[in-house]
Design an enzyme around this catalytic site. Structure first.
Site, PDB file in Angstrom:
ATOM      1  N   CYS A   2       0.843  -1.188   0.000  1.00 50.72           N
ATOM      2  CA  CYS A   2       0.000   0.000   0.000  1.00 50.72           C
ATOM      3  C   CYS A   2       0.881   1.242   0.000  1.00 50.72           C
ATOM      4  CB  CYS A   2      -0.955   0.072   1.190  1.00 50.72           C
ATOM      5  SG  CYS A   2      -1.976  -1.370   1.409  1.00 50.72           S
ATOM      6  N   ARG A  27       3.366  -0.310  -5.025  1.00 52.08           N
ATOM      7  CA  ARG A  27       3.249  -0.816  -3.651  1.00 52.08           C
ATOM      8  C   ARG A  27       1.902  -1.483  -3.396  1.00 52.08           C
ATOM      9  NH1 ARG A  27       7.376   1.592  -0.383  1.00 52.08           N
ATOM     10  NH2 ARG A  27       6.309   0.559   1.292  1.00 52.08           N
ATOM     11  N   TRP A  73      -3.188  -2.675  -1.370  1.00 53.90           N
ATOM     12  CA  TRP A  73      -2.962  -4.111  -1.567  1.00 53.90           C
ATOM     13  C   TRP A  73      -3.778  -4.779  -0.465  1.00 53.90           C
ATOM     14  CZ3 TRP A  73      -1.164  -8.390   1.071  1.00 53.90           C
ATOM     15  CH2 TRP A  73      -0.810  -9.502   0.286  1.00 53.90           C
ATOM     16  N   ASN A  99      -1.572   2.074   6.133  1.00 55.06           N
ATOM     17  CA  ASN A  99      -0.797   0.896   5.698  1.00 55.06           C
ATOM     18  C   ASN A  99      -0.518   0.059   6.931  1.00 55.06           C
ATOM     19  OD1 ASN A  99      -0.669   2.082   3.229  1.00 55.06           O
ATOM     20  ND2 ASN A  99       1.519   2.562   3.315  1.00 55.06           N
ATOM     21  N   GLY A 100      -0.514  -1.261   6.767  1.00 57.93           N
ATOM     22  CA  GLY A 100      -0.229  -2.125   7.919  1.00 57.93           C
ATOM     23  C   GLY A 100      -1.431  -2.978   8.253  1.00 57.93           C
ATOM     24  N   GLU A 480      16.169 -18.639  -8.361  1.00 57.78           N
ATOM     25  CA  GLU A 480      15.863 -17.250  -8.695  1.00 57.78           C
ATOM     26  C   GLU A 480      15.241 -17.167 -10.100  1.00 57.78           C
ATOM     27  OE1 GLU A 480      15.307 -14.500  -7.591  1.00 57.78           O
ATOM     28  OE2 GLU A 480      15.572 -13.153  -9.280  1.00 57.78           O
ATOM     29  N   LYS A 484      11.536 -15.602 -10.806  1.00 59.22           N
ATOM     30  CA  LYS A 484      11.292 -14.467 -11.707  1.00 59.22           C
ATOM     31  C   LYS A 484      10.287 -14.861 -12.769  1.00 59.22           C
ATOM     32  CE  LYS A 484      12.832 -11.804 -10.240  1.00 59.22           C
ATOM     33  NZ  LYS A 484      13.650 -11.280  -9.193  1.00 59.22           N
ATOM     34  N   GLU A 487       6.743 -15.209 -11.285  1.00 56.97           N
ATOM     35  CA  GLU A 487       6.261 -13.944 -10.739  1.00 56.97           C
ATOM     36  C   GLU A 487       5.596 -13.072 -11.818  1.00 56.97           C
ATOM     37  OE1 GLU A 487       9.564 -11.827  -9.048  1.00 56.97           O
ATOM     38  OE2 GLU A 487       8.319 -10.764  -7.618  1.00 56.97           O
ATOM     39  N   HIS A 503      15.020 -38.518  -8.522  1.00 52.16           N
ATOM     40  CA  HIS A 503      14.388 -38.972  -7.279  1.00 52.16           C
ATOM     41  C   HIS A 503      12.905 -38.623  -7.253  1.00 52.16           C
ATOM     42  CE1 HIS A 503      18.214 -40.219  -5.650  1.00 52.16           C
ATOM     43  NE2 HIS A 503      18.741 -39.063  -6.039  1.00 52.16           N
ATOM     44  N   LYS A 601       5.354  -4.386  -4.330  1.00 50.86           N
ATOM     45  CA  LYS A 601       6.804  -4.270  -4.256  1.00 50.86           C
ATOM     46  C   LYS A 601       7.366  -4.580  -2.871  1.00 50.86           C
ATOM     47  CE  LYS A 601      10.929  -3.297  -5.768  1.00 50.86           C
ATOM     48  NZ  LYS A 601      11.592  -4.449  -6.436  1.00 50.86           N
TER      49      LYS A 601
HETATM   50  C1  AGP Z   1      11.559 -10.376  -6.165  1.00 51.94           C
HETATM   51  O1  AGP Z   1      11.442 -10.403  -7.539  1.00 51.94           O
HETATM   52  C2  AGP Z   1      10.288 -10.437  -5.431  1.00 51.94           C
HETATM   53  N1  AGP Z   1       9.408  -9.375  -5.781  1.00 51.94           N
HETATM   54  C3  AGP Z   1      10.341 -10.686  -3.947  1.00 51.94           C
HETATM   55  O2  AGP Z   1      10.634 -12.033  -3.773  1.00 51.94           O
HETATM   56  C4  AGP Z   1      11.315  -9.847  -3.093  1.00 51.94           C
HETATM   57  O3  AGP Z   1      12.634 -10.165  -3.437  1.00 51.94           O
HETATM   58  C5  AGP Z   1      11.056 -10.116  -1.610  1.00 51.94           C
HETATM   59  O4  AGP Z   1       9.738  -9.759  -1.299  1.00 51.94           O
HETATM   60  C6  AGP Z   1      12.020  -9.411  -0.703  1.00 51.94           C
HETATM   61  O5  AGP Z   1      11.957  -8.029  -0.835  1.00 51.94           O
HETATM   62  P1  AGP Z   1      13.072  -7.118  -0.206  1.00 51.94           P
HETATM   63  O6  AGP Z   1      14.339  -7.392  -0.931  1.00 51.94           O
HETATM   64  O7  AGP Z   1      12.577  -5.718  -0.404  1.00 51.94           O
HETATM   65  O8  AGP Z   1      13.181  -7.477   1.248  1.00 51.94           O
END
Ligand code: AGP
Length: 606
Positions: A2, A27, A73, A99-100, A480, A484, A487, A503, A601
């Site tokens: 948010c 956000r 969000w 927010n929160g 990773e 990506k 995501e 396995h 984000k």
């Molecule tokens: C990364 O592509 C993701 N959006 C997510 O996993 C992110 O890396 C994770 O939420 C951690 O965020 P930060 O690095 O701001 O702590």
């Protein structure tokens, strides 16, 4: 998660609030809203959907020079018009953005209902508006204080009241809030991105702090209303860094910025004479560094995966046992905190609540934590005993790219420094420094193959399900890569150790399930290639990210070569094509690259 904005000054608030919300949309982007306070009281416009929908539908008469806004969000209740912020009390005298998460929201909602209040949303935030309205304090500050006194949970909150038309009262507990000082006008935001176009003179609120913001200035105080005398400072930041420029998305811009970003994190930190790194921010002398017996790395999502790469670097270069763990799980298993363990929190935003709470748990038990953090002055950076800033520049796209690359380089610097006070030879130190110095240019070489990678990505995008595989140094790269890919393409992408395929998961290999394999030139190349033959024998399509001198023999595979560096530093060069594969697969599928569905984000709620 948010975004919050606020404005008090001589201009109409609504256009400024909408512009600020556009800059905070990464956000949270399932709904948004604004409230302005004018001569006829508070007016609210809010709805599900994007900020541009809100702007398009804004009533003609929406005047007011004080205002607050929010991009959401969803946590409590679905993304619909009623649940969008700002929330008001029954009379519409109070407007609140938040927010929160309010942990005791259910009890507070019950209590308000019993008192005859008609709640119109499913949110936790709405209770704040009613609590402020019910307070009998004679100032807005006192009313907000009374409301917060009965709330358990986390908040960054901004409140307006029709009876106090010259001000916004803000408060912080766990969710960032920044005040921006302009010329006879003041701004409020949860993120610098919304402020930098207007001012770079800012003040960060601390947890437990409140502030009153009027057109002529701000005052800060604790929740008992005693002053904290906070002053604003001018920061050195380039507002253009927050724009996507000519790129079709922030993610694309951030991928392409990696050579320069990598240079920045290395600048001034390499000591060629002694073959080591200088990391003054660690706040540890050589004696303390030598006393470290274990390194434990904590992060979430991609930060956790790069933490696994970092653990590998620490073990290889410093020969200190190291591992990475998901910060979101750490504190729930009552972890044993050891005095001779160095804890490392890694986070782009410096706000991720799970990582922050892990840091607090470690420090509460007397452990030493350093941070690898991108956002200067963020909560995690401030909570740690020392650290390494990543200097990647603002990262706006939800999918992390350049920050992740700089995290890897931060770990390389840390491992080098730890290694050189232990058994890493000066020759090896110099070898790695030469490798690090070559990296920015090599990153550029990988990115230059974008067109080819885009073609390969279009093919992968057709698959509903994919494997990403690698071994040892290559396994976190595969994790990773899968992260990506899923995501932003919304395809099912699963990472496995190549060695584990037979396995179980080999059962899923078929012509419809491609495998993206990470095969560096290292001591495991032959074993990796043998496993790829087993996939090919089951007619599984293969894309192999590898080095030019790796011989794949007769293997039928699409091959992506990256330049070789020192073997310890190779993981980051192998990661880059996977960013571009994900990016172009998602583009091919027509997805919103910077705002993937269901995500945001910064994950600031547990
Ligand atoms: C990364 O592509 C993701 N959006 C997510 O996993 C992110 O890396 C994770 O939420 C951690 O965020 P930060 O690095 O701001 O702590």
């Amino acid at each position: 998660m948010c975004g919050i904005v606020g404005y008090v000054g001589g201009q109409q608030a609504a256009p400024l609030l909408l512009e600020g919300l556009t800059r905070l949309e990464h956000r949270g982007y399932d709904s948004s809203g604004v409230a302005v306070l004018g001569s006829s009281g508070i007016k609210v416009a809010k709805q599900a959907g994007r900020v541009r929908d809100l702007a398009d539908g804004l009533p003609k008469r929406f005047g007011g020079k004080v205002g607050i806004g929010h991009t959401r969000w969803a946590t409590h209740g679905p993304a619909n018009d009623a649940n969008a912020h700002p929330h008001t009390d029954a009379k519409g005298d109070v407007a609140v953005v938040h927010n929160g998460i309010i942990d005791n929201a259910a009890a507070l909602r019950r209590q308000l209902t019993d008192d005859g209040v008609d709640l119109v949303s499913d949110t936790d935030t709405e209770v704040i508006a009613h609590l402020v309205a019910h307070s009998e304090a004679d100032s807005l500050e006192g009313r907000v204080r009374d409301a917060l006194a009965v709330i358990d949970g986390t908040y960054g909150v901004a409140v307006m009241h029709a009876d106090f038309p010259d001000r916004i009262v803000v408060a912080r507990n766990g969710s960032p809030l920044i005040i921006g000082v302009g010329e006879r006008e003041m701004h409020v935001a949860s993120d610098l991105a919304a402020l930098v176009r207007y001012t770079t003179t800012i003040a960060h609120l601390d947890d437990g702090e409140m502030a009153t913001v009027t057109a002529s200035g701000f005052t800060t105080y604790k929740q008992d209303l005693s002053s904290t005398h906070k002053q604003a400072t001018t920061i050195d930041v380039d507002p253009d860094a927050y724009d996507a420029g000519d790129h079709e998305s922030y993610m694309h811009k951030e991928i392409r910025e990696q050579p320069e970003a990598a240079e920045r994190v290395l600048r001034g930190r390499l000591d060629e004479r002694f073959g080591t790194a200088h990391l003054g921010g660690l706040n540890m002398d050589a004696r303390e560094t030598r006393a470290i017996r274990r390194v434990k790395i904590l992060g979430c999502g991609s930060a956790y995966y790069v933490g696994q790469m970092g653990a590998g670097l620490v073990e290889e270069l410093a020969r200190i046992p190291a591992d990475a763990e998901a910060a979101s799980e750490f504190r729930y298993r009552n972890p044993i905190i050891e005095p001779d363990t160095l804890y490392v929190a890694v986070s782009q935003s410096g706000e991720t609540i799970d990582t922050l709470l892990a840091v607090q748990e470690i420090r509460r038990k007397g452990g030493r934590v350093i941070g690898l953090v991108n956002v200067v002055g963020s909560a995690i950076a401030r909570e740690c005993d020392g650290g390494i800033y990543l200097h990647a520049g603002p990262e706006v796209a939800v999918a992390s790219t350049k920050a992740l690359t700089n995290m890897f380089l931060g770990f390389a610097l840390l491992a080098l420094q730890l290694g050189r006070v232990r058994d890493l030879s000066v020759a090896d130190g110099k070898r790695l420094i030469a490798g690090l110095t070559r990296l920015p240019d090599q990153i550029g070489q990988v990115l230059a193959r974008e067109d080819t990678l885009a073609e390969i990505a279009a093919g992968l995008a057709e698959a509903e399900s994919l494997f990403f595989v690698g071994r040892v140094r290559g396994f976190p790269v595969a994790r990773e890569g899968a992260q990506k890919f899923k995501e932003i393409s919304y395809r099912h992408a699963e990472a496995y150790q190549t060695s584990e395929l037979k396995h179980g998961p080999l059962a899923l290999i078929s012509p419809e399930v491609p495998t993206v394999a990470v095969v560096p030139h290292d001591e495991l190349t032959d074993r990796n290639v043998a496993a790829l033959h087993e996939i090919a024998a089951r007619r599984g399509p293969l894309v192999v990210v590898t080095h030019e001198d790796v011989d794949l023999g007769e293997l039928e595979a699409v091959r992506i070569d990256v330049p070789r560096n020192e073997v310890e530093l190779d993981p980051i060069l192998l990661t880059l094509p996977l960013q571009l594969l994900a990016y172009h697969a998602a583009t091919h599928l027509g997805h919103d690259i910077d705002k993937p569905r269901n995500l945001a984000k910064s994950v600031t709620v547990e």
